[in-house]
Scaffold this motif. Sequence first.
Motif, short mmCIF file in Angstrom:
data_model
loop_
_atom_site.label_atom_id
_atom_site.label_comp_id
_atom_site.label_asym_id
_atom_site.label_seq_id
_atom_site.Cartn_x
_atom_site.Cartn_y
_atom_site.Cartn_z
N UNK A 42 0.77 -1.32 -0.02
CA UNK A 42 0.00 -0.28 -0.27
C UNK A 42 0.84 1.13 -0.08
N UNK A 43 1.77 1.14 0.91
CA UNK A 43 2.04 2.41 1.13
C UNK A 43 3.70 3.06 -0.54
N UNK A 44 3.77 1.45 -1.04
CA UNK A 44 4.47 1.67 -2.62
C UNK A 44 3.88 2.42 -3.61
N UNK A 45 2.02 1.72 -3.54
CA UNK A 45 1.44 2.28 -4.83
C UNK A 45 1.10 4.30 -3.84
N UNK A 46 1.80 4.38 -2.79
CA UNK A 46 1.05 5.90 -2.77
C UNK A 46 2.67 6.24 -3.25
N UNK A 47 3.74 5.18 -2.77
CA UNK A 47 5.16 6.54 -3.11
C UNK A 47 5.49 6.49 -4.53
N UNK A 48 4.63 5.93 -5.50
CA UNK A 48 4.20 5.43 -7.39
C UNK A 48 4.32 6.75 -7.34
N UNK A 49 2.63 7.40 -7.05
CA UNK A 49 1.69 8.13 -7.14
C UNK A 49 3.08 9.95 -6.78
N UNK A 50 3.38 9.88 -5.64
CA UNK A 50 3.60 11.28 -5.28
C UNK A 50 4.71 11.10 -5.91
N UNK A 51 5.41 9.82 -6.06
CA UNK A 51 6.78 10.57 -7.46
C UNK A 51 6.57 10.91 -8.85
N UNK A 52 5.48 10.20 -9.22
CA UNK A 52 4.43 10.48 -10.83
C UNK A 52 4.49 12.12 -10.40
N UNK A 53 3.51 12.79 -9.28
CA UNK A 53 3.34 13.88 -8.71
C UNK A 53 4.17 15.17 -9.01
N UNK A 54 5.20 14.51 -8.20
CA UNK A 54 6.79 15.03 -8.34
C UNK A 54 6.19 15.91 -7.23
N UNK A 55 5.48 15.87 -6.00
CA UNK A 55 5.48 16.46 -4.74
C UNK A 55 6.70 15.68 -3.58
N UNK A 56 7.82 16.42 -3.97
CA UNK A 56 9.08 16.53 -2.67
C UNK A 56 9.34 15.68 -1.59
#
Length: 120
Positions: A42-56
């Motif tokens: 679940x955390x990896x999926x969230x990380x992937x989205x935040x990375x994609x959005x560029x929210x450092x």
Amino acid sequence: MRTRGGRVADYRHLDDRRGLASALEARGNLENSRGESGAIDTLRESLAIWSELGVVEREGDLRLYLANAYAKAGRVTEARTEREAALALLEARLGPSHPSVAAALFGVADLHTLEGQYRL
């Protein structure tokens, strides 16, 4: 009454990437606090989205949360990788004096202490 994944499903349906990332983050942290095995995914999926959005800052925080989940699962090498990645990302993007960098540095130091390594 909502099902366990109801809120996450709502965000998927709305195609709200930020909302979905936030919901997954909250769910992953809850799963981790309960010792549930799905927390890492679940955390990896969230990380992937935040990375994609560029929210450092969110990406850095998620890497730290993921590291905590790895450490709790006894996966120390992966925990170290995520904590060091969070530190490098935040320091490069936000500068060495930013409070988020201090939190990441603390996480790296904490893991070294856990491993019995008292020098960085």
